[in-house]
Design a protein around this motif. Structure first.
Motif, mmCIF file in Angstrom:
data_model
loop_
_atom_site.group_PDB
_atom_site.id
_atom_site.type_symbol
_atom_site.label_atom_id
_atom_site.label_comp_id
_atom_site.label_asym_id
_atom_site.label_seq_id
_atom_site.Cartn_x
_atom_site.Cartn_y
_atom_site.Cartn_z
ATOM 1 N N LYS A 82 3.021 7.535 -13.314
ATOM 2 C CA LYS A 82 3.267 8.887 -12.819
ATOM 3 C C LYS A 82 3.739 9.818 -13.929
ATOM 4 O O LYS A 82 3.556 11.037 -13.849
ATOM 5 N N LEU A 83 4.342 9.259 -14.963
ATOM 6 C CA LEU A 83 4.876 10.053 -16.068
ATOM 7 C C LEU A 83 3.940 10.100 -17.269
ATOM 8 O O LEU A 83 4.291 10.646 -18.310
ATOM 9 N N ALA A 84 2.732 9.503 -17.125
ATOM 10 C CA ALA A 84 1.777 9.413 -18.238
ATOM 11 C C ALA A 84 2.383 8.680 -19.432
ATOM 12 O O ALA A 84 2.156 9.043 -20.590
ATOM 13 N N LYS A 85 3.171 7.637 -19.138
ATOM 14 C CA LYS A 85 3.745 6.782 -20.185
ATOM 15 C C LYS A 85 3.281 5.345 -19.979
ATOM 16 O O LYS A 85 4.076 4.408 -20.017
ATOM 17 N N VAL A 86 1.990 5.190 -19.775
ATOM 18 C CA VAL A 86 1.454 3.876 -19.429
ATOM 19 C C VAL A 86 1.539 2.921 -20.611
ATOM 20 O O VAL A 86 1.539 3.332 -21.774
ATOM 21 N N LEU A 87 1.636 1.630 -20.312
ATOM 22 C CA LEU A 87 1.494 0.593 -21.321
ATOM 23 C C LEU A 87 0.006 0.267 -21.413
ATOM 24 O O LEU A 87 -0.638 0.011 -20.401
ATOM 25 N N SER A 88 -0.536 0.267 -22.598
ATOM 26 C CA SER A 88 -1.976 0.135 -22.796
ATOM 27 C C SER A 88 -2.537 -1.108 -22.104
ATOM 28 O O SER A 88 -2.193 -2.237 -22.447
ATOM 29 N N GLY A 89 -3.413 -0.891 -21.105
ATOM 30 C CA GLY A 89 -4.109 -1.983 -20.434
ATOM 31 C C GLY A 89 -3.382 -2.580 -19.246
ATOM 32 O O GLY A 89 -3.991 -3.319 -18.468
ATOM 33 N N SER A 95 8.564 -0.159 -12.363
ATOM 34 C CA SER A 95 8.633 0.618 -13.606
ATOM 35 C C SER A 95 7.243 0.987 -14.100
ATOM 36 O O SER A 95 7.002 2.104 -14.573
ATOM 37 N N LEU A 96 6.317 0.042 -13.986
ATOM 38 C CA LEU A 96 4.944 0.299 -14.419
ATOM 39 C C LEU A 96 4.314 1.402 -13.581
ATOM 40 O O LEU A 96 3.585 2.262 -14.089
ATOM 41 N N TRP A 97 4.617 1.402 -12.274
ATOM 42 C CA TRP A 97 4.139 2.479 -11.397
ATOM 43 C C TRP A 97 4.739 3.817 -11.830
ATOM 44 O O TRP A 97 4.027 4.827 -11.928
ATOM 45 N N ALA A 98 6.046 3.848 -12.086
ATOM 46 C CA ALA A 98 6.703 5.091 -12.507
ATOM 47 C C ALA A 98 6.120 5.592 -13.823
ATOM 48 O O ALA A 98 5.910 6.800 -14.005
ATOM 49 N N GLU A 116 9.202 8.348 -3.532
ATOM 50 C CA GLU A 116 8.406 7.114 -3.492
ATOM 51 C C GLU A 116 8.989 6.061 -4.414
ATOM 52 O O GLU A 116 8.957 4.859 -4.098
ATOM 53 N N LEU A 117 9.521 6.481 -5.559
ATOM 54 C CA LEU A 117 10.151 5.528 -6.473
ATOM 55 C C LEU A 117 11.292 4.788 -5.787
ATOM 56 O O LEU A 117 11.377 3.556 -5.855
ATOM 57 N N VAL A 118 12.176 5.515 -5.113
ATOM 58 C CA VAL A 118 13.311 4.874 -4.439
ATOM 59 C C VAL A 118 12.813 3.968 -3.315
ATOM 60 O O VAL A 118 13.331 2.862 -3.108
ATOM 61 N N ALA A 119 11.778 4.409 -2.592
ATOM 62 C CA ALA A 119 11.216 3.571 -1.527
ATOM 63 C C ALA A 119 10.641 2.283 -2.098
ATOM 64 O O ALA A 119 10.833 1.195 -1.529
ATOM 65 N N ARG A 120 9.936 2.379 -3.209
ATOM 66 C CA ARG A 120 9.370 1.178 -3.841
ATOM 67 C C ARG A 120 10.480 0.252 -4.337
ATOM 68 O O ARG A 120 10.359 -0.976 -4.267
ATOM 69 N N LEU A 121 11.554 0.819 -4.867
ATOM 70 C CA LEU A 121 12.684 -0.008 -5.293
ATOM 71 C C LEU A 121 13.310 -0.726 -4.106
ATOM 72 O O LEU A 121 13.686 -1.900 -4.204
ATOM 73 N N CYS A 122 13.418 -0.030 -2.978
ATOM 74 C CA CYS A 122 13.943 -0.670 -1.764
ATOM 75 C C CYS A 122 13.052 -1.832 -1.350
ATOM 76 O O CYS A 122 13.536 -2.931 -1.023
ATOM 77 N N GLU A 123 11.740 -1.613 -1.338
ATOM 78 C CA GLU A 123 10.810 -2.674 -0.955
ATOM 79 C C GLU A 123 10.907 -3.860 -1.907
ATOM 80 O O GLU A 123 10.932 -5.020 -1.472
ATOM 81 N N ALA A 124 10.977 -3.569 -3.211
ATOM 82 C CA ALA A 124 11.051 -4.649 -4.202
ATOM 83 C C ALA A 124 12.328 -5.464 -4.028
ATOM 84 O O ALA A 124 12.308 -6.698 -4.103
ATOM 85 N N GLU A 125 13.449 -4.787 -3.795
ATOM 86 C CA GLU A 125 14.717 -5.500 -3.652
ATOM 87 C C GLU A 125 14.740 -6.349 -2.385
ATOM 88 O O GLU A 125 15.192 -7.500 -2.402
ATOM 89 N N LEU A 126 14.249 -5.796 -1.287
ATOM 90 C CA LEU A 126 14.226 -6.564 -0.045
ATOM 91 C C LEU A 126 13.270 -7.750 -0.148
ATOM 92 O O LEU A 126 13.568 -8.834 0.371
ATOM 93 N N ASN A 127 12.126 -7.560 -0.801
ATOM 94 C CA ASN A 127 11.201 -8.673 -1.029
ATOM 95 C C ASN A 127 11.873 -9.791 -1.810
ATOM 96 O O ASN A 127 11.698 -10.971 -1.514
ATOM 97 N N GLN A 128 12.659 -9.416 -2.811
ATOM 98 C CA GLN A 128 13.308 -10.408 -3.659
ATOM 99 C C GLN A 128 14.318 -11.244 -2.878
ATOM 100 O O GLN A 128 14.486 -12.439 -3.144
ATOM 101 N N CYS A 129 14.980 -10.634 -1.897
ATOM 102 C CA CYS A 129 16.013 -11.384 -1.171
ATOM 103 C C CYS A 129 15.526 -11.939 0.163
ATOM 104 O O CYS A 129 16.315 -12.446 0.949
ATOM 105 N N GLY A 130 14.210 -11.840 0.415
ATOM 106 C CA GLY A 130 13.652 -12.533 1.567
ATOM 107 C C GLY A 130 13.249 -11.674 2.742
ATOM 108 O O GLY A 130 12.719 -12.184 3.728
#
Length: 385
Positions: free
Chosen positions: A174-181, A168-171, A21-35
């Motif tokens: 999943k790793l229980a390394k959230v940024l507070s709030g 990154s925030l999503w990942a 899912e991480l790689v899929a989300r990265l693909c979506e983010a990159e394609l969104n960025q380039c249109g």
């Protein structure tokens, strides 16, 4: 400042499904960025299910980023959590003694095939060995000059991840390394046990306070209006209205692809409620995103007018790609400088009654209607009643 970065070991700590899912989300983010949009990215199903040799497929993307991690408009990713040696890479591309049909198909489209390992950190020698193993499968094939082959270890995935703080925030979640709030796109207003459907009707309840025409629009037109305003880099939008009219749920709907057209990309969203203890602070985060030129949508809930103006100045005085949307019980007549203000009135009694019937299915419709009338279309009051 390092807020979102994850190291290669963190990539290895993801399970099979989360790595895919991480790689899929990265693909979506990159394609969104380039249109391009997410409709070009195909993935899903159980990780152990037969996939024909691909876990993620980019199909007929109209655009790709020149310096991105998706090299071709037709690109396939095969995701492996474990280490992949030179021999393992060769074996992965074969179906018994033949080249897998999906690789032949990608070659026919002058596409790319990429093996991803969540375990390997590759030196130049290790990387070249794996590429040699992949190329050896095509040595005597007419397809060898028509497909780009590549190998991404966990080091390259972590480098890719640094470009997209929303992913990154999503990942981190999943790793229980959230940024507070701070949260990625998710249900910001309702727990997973409750129905989260965004109810739409033709009741006019959305007003553009920057327009000379004080007409009210239905919810769906309001969604499209705000999406268009936020599409511009550096844009600043503020949503106002009484408590309980659904401001946060409205903001969430901006990124939901089942609501209207031209949806905003959910992979590049960062949300926080300023009523919580945030680490980093909103000011620090905005400075970080500006400095790194990230094309992120920042959603700040319960953001009072003074904080909004401070952040608005930081954004409007710089050439930045980030977009800011703030939400607050703010019904004053003044319009903050450089800000597009959208005001939300209570929903229709009919819509609120539908919500009450969904939340309290044992309640008869006549009682739900009565409660909704008494609440004046305010969902929070109706639910409390």
């Amino acid at each position: 400042m390092i807020f979102f970065e994850l190291n290669p070991k963190d990539i290895s700590d993801l399970n099979d499904n989360d790595l895919r899912e991480l790689v899929a989300r990265l693909c979506e983010a990159e394609l969104n960025q380039c249109g391009s949009d997410n409709s070009c990215v195909y993935w899903g199903g159980a990780q152990e299910a037969p996939d024909g040799g691909l876990d993620i497929r980019i199909k007929n993307s109209p655009y790709i980023c020149k310096s991105g991690f998706i090299p071709k408009k037709d690109t396939g990713f095969q995701i492996k959590k474990h280490s992949m040696s030179k021999a393992a890479c060769s074996k992965e591309m074969r179906d018994q003694n033949n080249i897998k049909p999906i690789i032949v198909e990608l070659a026919s489209k002058n596409g790319a095939y990429i093996i991803v390992s969540g375990k390997d950190d590759c030196s130049d020698k290790m990387y070249n060995e794996r590429i040699e193993g992949m190329k050896s499968v095509l040595d005597n094939s007419i397809h060898k000059d028509h497909i780009k082959l590549d190998f991404y270890g966990r080091d390259r995935i972590s480098a890719w991840l640094r470009k997209y703080p929303g992913v990154s925030l999503w990942a981190r979640s999943k790793l229980a390394k959230v940024l507070s709030g701070w949260q990625p796109f998710c249900r910001w207003t309702t727990p997973s046990s409750q129905d989260d459907e965004f109810l739409i009707d033709d009741h006019p309840c959305i007003q553009d306070l920057n327009s000379k025409d004080k007409t009210y629009f239905p919810l769906l037109e309001g969604i499209e209006l705000v999406r268009n305003k936020l599409r511009e880099e550096g844009s600043i939008v503020r949503i106002t209205g009484l408590s309980g009219v659904g401001k946060t749920r409205f903001a969430q709907a901006l990124f939901e692809d089942n609501i209207g057209d031209n949806v905003l990309p959910k992979t590049n969203v960062i949300y926080a409620d300023l009523g919580e203890d945030l680490k980093p602070s909103a000011n620090e985060l905005i400075e970080y995103l500006k400095a790194n030129d990230f094309p992120v949508y920042v959603i700040l809930d319960n953001c009072n007018p003074n904080v909004h103006r401070q952040l608005q100045k930081k954004i409007s005085t710089s050439n930045t790609k980030l977009r800011l949307l703030t939400i607050e019980y703010d019904i004053s007549d003044d319009t903050p400088e450089e800000t597009k203000v959208i005001h939300i009135e209570p929903a229709s009694v009919k819509n609120t009654s539908k919500l009450i019937q969904k939340r309290f299915p044992k309640l008869e419709r006549v009682n739900a209607d009565t409660i909704s009338v008494f609440a004046g279309g305010n969902a929070r009051i109706a639910i409390a009643l």
